[in-house]
Design an enzyme around this catalytic site. Structure first.
Site, PDB file in Angstrom:
ATOM      1  N   LYS A   1       0.531  -0.932  -0.371  1.00 26.28           N
ATOM      2  CA  LYS A   1      -0.270   0.467  -0.465  1.00 26.28           C
ATOM      3  C   LYS A   1       1.193   1.392   0.112  1.00 26.28           C
ATOM      4  O   LYS A   1       1.290   1.572   0.953  1.00 26.28           O
ATOM      5  CB  LYS A   1      -0.738   0.131   1.733  1.00 26.28           C
ATOM      6  CG  LYS A   1      -2.346   0.784   0.873  1.00 26.28           C
ATOM      7  CD  LYS A   1      -2.446   0.968   2.436  1.00 26.28           C
ATOM      8  CE  LYS A   1      -1.792   2.319   3.230  1.00 26.28           C
ATOM      9  NZ  LYS A   1      -1.275   3.733   2.361  1.00 26.28           N
TER      10      LYS A   1
ATOM     11  N   GLU B   1       9.951   1.181   9.766  1.00 22.42           N
ATOM     12  CA  GLU B   1      11.183   2.498   9.990  1.00 22.42           C
ATOM     13  C   GLU B   1      10.293   3.911  10.572  1.00 22.42           C
ATOM     14  O   GLU B   1       9.822   4.063   9.337  1.00 22.42           O
ATOM     15  CB  GLU B   1      11.083   2.052   8.842  1.00 22.42           C
ATOM     16  CG  GLU B   1      12.601   0.829   7.797  1.00 22.42           C
ATOM     17  CD  GLU B   1      13.180   0.860   8.528  1.00 22.42           C
ATOM     18  OE1 GLU B   1      14.170   1.808   8.458  1.00 22.42           O
ATOM     19  OE2 GLU B   1      14.404  -0.419   8.322  1.00 22.42           O
TER      20      GLU B   1
ATOM     21  N   CYS C   1      13.752  10.652   6.564  1.00 20.27           N
ATOM     22  CA  CYS C   1      13.769  10.841   7.507  1.00 20.27           C
ATOM     23  C   CYS C   1      15.805  10.290   7.971  1.00 20.27           C
ATOM     24  O   CYS C   1      15.372  10.826   9.497  1.00 20.27           O
ATOM     25  CB  CYS C   1      13.180   9.255   7.955  1.00 20.27           C
ATOM     26  SG  CYS C   1      14.601   7.615   6.734  1.00 20.27           S
TER      27      CYS C   1
ATOM     28  N   GLU D   1      10.636  16.931  13.483  1.00 15.28           N
ATOM     29  CA  GLU D   1      11.214  16.559  12.908  1.00 15.28           C
ATOM     30  C   GLU D   1      11.049  17.687  11.067  1.00 15.28           C
ATOM     31  O   GLU D   1       9.028  17.713  11.842  1.00 15.28           O
ATOM     32  CB  GLU D   1      10.235  14.954  11.394  1.00 15.28           C
ATOM     33  CG  GLU D   1      12.041  14.157  11.639  1.00 15.28           C
ATOM     34  CD  GLU D   1      11.126  12.718  11.402  1.00 15.28           C
ATOM     35  OE1 GLU D   1       9.869  12.767  11.440  1.00 15.28           O
ATOM     36  OE2 GLU D   1      10.739  11.994  10.358  1.00 15.28           O
TER      37      GLU D   1
HETATM   38  P1  NAP Z   1       2.769   8.700   7.667  1.00 15.60           P
HETATM   39  O1  NAP Z   1       1.311   9.569   7.342  1.00 15.60           O
HETATM   40  O2  NAP Z   1       2.653   7.921   8.120  1.00 15.60           O
HETATM   41  O3  NAP Z   1       2.291   7.243   6.263  1.00 15.60           O
HETATM   42  C1  NAP Z   1       3.399   6.892   6.150  1.00 15.60           C
HETATM   43  C2  NAP Z   1       2.277   5.059   4.564  1.00 15.60           C
HETATM   44  O4  NAP Z   1       1.781   5.321   6.135  1.00 15.60           O
HETATM   45  C3  NAP Z   1       1.492   5.685   3.712  1.00 15.60           C
HETATM   46  O5  NAP Z   1       1.512   5.242   3.227  1.00 15.60           O
HETATM   47  C4  NAP Z   1       0.275   6.795   4.383  1.00 15.60           C
HETATM   48  O6  NAP Z   1      -0.756   6.488   3.418  1.00 15.60           O
HETATM   49  C5  NAP Z   1      -0.070   4.826   5.896  1.00 15.60           C
HETATM   50  N1  NAP Z   1      -0.812   5.495   6.597  1.00 15.60           N
HETATM   51  C6  NAP Z   1      -1.756   7.279   7.389  1.00 15.60           C
HETATM   52  N2  NAP Z   1      -1.987   6.172   7.673  1.00 15.60           N
HETATM   53  C7  NAP Z   1      -2.657   5.243   8.150  1.00 15.60           C
HETATM   54  C8  NAP Z   1      -3.184   4.235   8.821  1.00 15.60           C
HETATM   55  N3  NAP Z   1      -4.059   4.345  10.022  1.00 15.60           N
HETATM   56  N4  NAP Z   1      -3.640   2.394   8.703  1.00 15.60           N
HETATM   57  C9  NAP Z   1      -3.136   2.408   7.553  1.00 15.60           C
HETATM   58  N5  NAP Z   1      -2.016   3.357   6.990  1.00 15.60           N
HETATM   59  C10 NAP Z   1      -1.730   4.427   7.053  1.00 15.60           C
HETATM   60  O7  NAP Z   1       4.010   9.113   7.444  1.00 15.60           O
HETATM   61  P2  NAP Z   1       4.453   9.999   6.032  1.00 15.60           P
HETATM   62  O8  NAP Z   1       4.167  11.822   6.152  1.00 15.60           O
HETATM   63  O9  NAP Z   1       3.997   9.683   4.422  1.00 15.60           O
HETATM   64  O10 NAP Z   1       6.309  10.431   5.782  1.00 15.60           O
HETATM   65  C11 NAP Z   1       6.941  10.781   6.286  1.00 15.60           C
HETATM   66  C12 NAP Z   1       7.466   9.987   7.897  1.00 15.60           C
HETATM   67  O11 NAP Z   1       8.261   8.705   7.236  1.00 15.60           O
HETATM   68  C13 NAP Z   1       8.983  10.467   8.483  1.00 15.60           C
HETATM   69  O12 NAP Z   1       8.018  10.487   9.393  1.00 15.60           O
HETATM   70  C14 NAP Z   1      10.132  10.230   8.074  1.00 15.60           C
HETATM   71  O13 NAP Z   1      10.931   9.921   8.749  1.00 15.60           O
HETATM   72  C15 NAP Z   1       9.743   8.855   7.865  1.00 15.60           C
HETATM   73  N6  NAP Z   1      10.444   8.305   7.186  1.00 15.60           N
HETATM   74  C16 NAP Z   1      11.432   6.574   8.215  1.00 15.60           C
HETATM   75  C17 NAP Z   1      12.026   6.309   7.233  1.00 15.60           C
HETATM   76  C18 NAP Z   1      12.813   4.969   7.501  1.00 15.60           C
HETATM   77  O14 NAP Z   1      13.001   4.480   6.927  1.00 15.60           O
HETATM   78  N7  NAP Z   1      12.943   4.941   9.190  1.00 15.60           N
HETATM   79  C19 NAP Z   1      11.759   5.656   5.565  1.00 15.60           C
HETATM   80  C20 NAP Z   1      11.410   7.627   4.745  1.00 15.60           C
HETATM   81  C21 NAP Z   1      10.314   7.959   5.852  1.00 15.60           C
HETATM   82  P3  NAP Z   1      -1.492   7.932   3.196  1.00 15.60           P
HETATM   83  O15 NAP Z   1      -0.884   8.626   3.054  1.00 15.60           O
HETATM   84  O16 NAP Z   1      -1.986   7.395   2.177  1.00 15.60           O
HETATM   85  O17 NAP Z   1      -2.734   7.967   4.303  1.00 15.60           O
END
Ligand code: NAP
Length: 506
Positions: A200, A276, A310, A407
């Site tokens: 997804k 992650e 990240c 962040e």
């Molecule tokens: P996010 O809002 O947590 O979303 C990540 C993924 O989760 C998206 O596919 C999102 O889908 C989905 N999602 C959101 N709510 C959900 C739920 N209730 N149930 C299932 N899936 C759900 O994060 P983001 O804003 O996209 O990404 C930025 C974050 O990712 C930052 O905190 C960054 O540090 C972290 N990150 C970490 C790494 C690592 O390797 N540690 C790498 C890259 C990014 P939708 O957006 O379609 O709702």
């Protein structure tokens, strides 16, 4: 010749966008859900619009999955699980290798697609194709090296067999900031281990994943091994999949709050989890650092991917004796950055993902300034088409400022000072996150002390970028669980079985 090719693959291809036009590329991206080897419409109809953050225009409308579609995708992954697990590792490896080769052929297409839907400069998108593709090659090589052990128990009464087995159907959730690499970093090891998956992607950047699923299909991946659901209702679609007793594992990359909520749901079925999550990386510059190298590393660690990484350096912790010189040097370089749509030549800072990202960067800068920080350059949202924020340097950031705790996820470099090594360590570790840290020092023993004292899963010691498919990527504390890449990566998708057998001579 070979060296040129390797360099090309590792750095991403340079040069003009031959053959690829935006219109033809978008037309070639599938618009359906990919379930059981078929491109299908969502059960409830409706569409999910994908926008270009550089100008706000709709790039493409694609299927918007319902919860029932999600379960259909899981059905397909479950149906394919046994035969994929029984497929010879060499065959799994060859399919991954073929996928890697196809990615080299289509690298310009993937790069343009990511720039269009995510906003990053084309040169960086090419770098991501090189990096993301490497997970296919690395895990094609790992697929044939899954091994176990056989030995005599200490008492001599039996023989112990330890073997590795695919964990079973997995649910993979990826974020928008690295649309290709975050997918290949999960799909590569899952497939190598013999697991089938439902993927997804984030609603903001699903096109790259759909185009990648098409590539896997072209590489000969059997139906049902990879299934993709794109949706505007991620929670509603994900919850039934996670609650389904046929699912064995969830691997998530995204924010810590969403990761925590998924872990709670995963607990009901005691699912294997890989997380992650977010980061708040310290970038420590000691008084004995080579300052020019530290500045070079700082620009990479901060502004790569427009700061939307990240691993992005979030807090520049600089010794008070070199802080002014560091700030002046870094500011001079940042002033020379070119901001604009990622498809334009020479752009170093593309559009942020959306209005919320711009507002967040701005509010963090405003809060820091209200507490006494100095803006050296930038500090404003850019009016007009697209979601752009000026590359910014703020110095003299005061303790307690939000920018040190949250962040930033944008092109803002924030500098605080420290007095001695203990002080630097205290400031660096003063966060619930523990993903990445950077240290610049020419003192070897000090560098070694930092490896042991900084609470992070990864460190760049005198370098500004660490990501590599051959390395175990991941965090500690609230930055996550598990590792992606390296020898460790495949073990996230394998379970260990111990079997006792009698002494055959007894
Ligand atoms: P996010 O809002 O947590 O979303 C990540 C993924 O989760 C998206 O596919 C999102 O889908 C989905 N999602 C959101 N709510 C959900 C739920 N209730 N149930 C299932 N899936 C759900 O994060 P983001 O804003 O996209 O990404 C930025 C974050 O990712 C930052 O905190 C960054 O540090 C972290 N990150 C970490 C790494 C690592 O390797 N540690 C790498 C890259 C990014 P939708 O957006 O379609 O709702």
């Amino acid at each position: 010749m070979l060296n040129d090719k390797v360099k090309d693959v590792l750095e991403g291809a340079k040069g003009a966008l031959e053959k690829v036009t935006e219109k033809a590329l978008l037309a070639a991206v599938p618009s359906g859900l990919y379930i059981g080897g078929e491109w299908v419409a969502g059960e409830q109809g409706g569409d999910l619009k994908v926008y270009n953050p550089a100008n706000g225009e709709v790039l493409k409308s694609i299927a918007d999955a319902s919860p029932a579609d999600g379960i259909r995708a899981l059905d397909a992954a479950v149906a394919a699980a046994d035969s994929w697990a029984a497929t010879a590792p060499r065959v799994r490896a060859e399919i991954l290798r073929k996928a890697f080769d196809l990615m080299q052929e289509r690298k310009e297409e993937f790069a343009l697609l990511m720039t269009l839907e995510m906003g990053k400069p084309l040169a960086e998108a090419r770098g991501e194709v090189a990096y993301g593709g490497e997970f296919l090659r690395w895990f094609s090589e790992e697929a044939v090296r899954i091994s176990g052990r056989y030995g005599t128990n200490p008492e001599g009464t039996g023989r112990m067999i330890v073997s590795q087995h695919p964990v079973g159907p997995c649910f993979l959730i990826t974020p928008w900031n690295f649309p290709l690499a975050m997918a290949t970093r999960k799909i590569g090891p899952a497939l190598a281990a013999g697991c089938t998956v439902v993927v997804k992607p984030a609603a903001l950047t699903p096109l790259t994943t759909l185009y990648f699923a098409k590539l896997l299909e072209d590489a000969g991946l059997p139906a049902g091994v990879v299934n993709v659901v794109t949706t505007s209702t991620s929670g509603a679609v994900s919850d039934p999949i996670i609650a389904d007793p046929r699912l064995r594992k969830i691997s998530f990359t995204g924010s810590t709050p969403v990761g925590v909520s998924l872990m709670k749901k995963a607990a009901d079925n005691v699912l294997r989890t890989s997380m992650e999550l977010g980061g708040n990386a310290p970038f420590v510059v000691f008084e004995d650092a080579d300052l020019d190298k530290a500045v070079e590393g700082a620009l990479l660690a901060k502004f790569r991917n427009i700061g939307e990484a990240c691993t992005a350096a979030n807090r520049f912790i600089v010794h008070e004796s070199v802080a002014e010189e560091f700030a002046a040097k870094v500011t001079e370089k940042v002033k020379a950055f070119k901001v604009g749509p990622g498809v334009e030549d020479g752009v170093t800072i593309g559009a942020l993902i959306d209005d919320r990202a711009v507002a967040k960067a701005n509010s963090l800068v405003q809060d820091a300034v209200s507490r006494g920080a100095t803006v050296r350059t930038g500090g404003n949202a850019i009016e007009g088409e697209g979601t752009f924020y000026e590359p910014t340097v703020v110095s003299d950031v005061r303790p307690g400022s939000d920018i040190l705790r949250e962040e930033i996820f944008g092109p803002v470099l924030a500098i605080v000072t420290f007095k001695d090594e203990d002080d630097a360590v205290r400031i660096a570790n003063d966060t619930e996150y523990g993903l990445m840290s950077y240290v610049f020092t020419q003192d070897l023993a000090r560098g070694q002390r930092m490896i042991e004292r900084l609470e992070t899963g990864m460190m760049g010691l005198n370098v500004g970028v660490v990501s590599n498919a051959a390395a175990p990527f991941g965090g500690i504390k609230q930055s996550g669980l598990g590792r992606e890449g390296g020898f460790e990566g495949i073990h996230e998708y394998l379970s260990t079985k111990y079997t006792m057998t009698p002494n055959p001579f007894a």
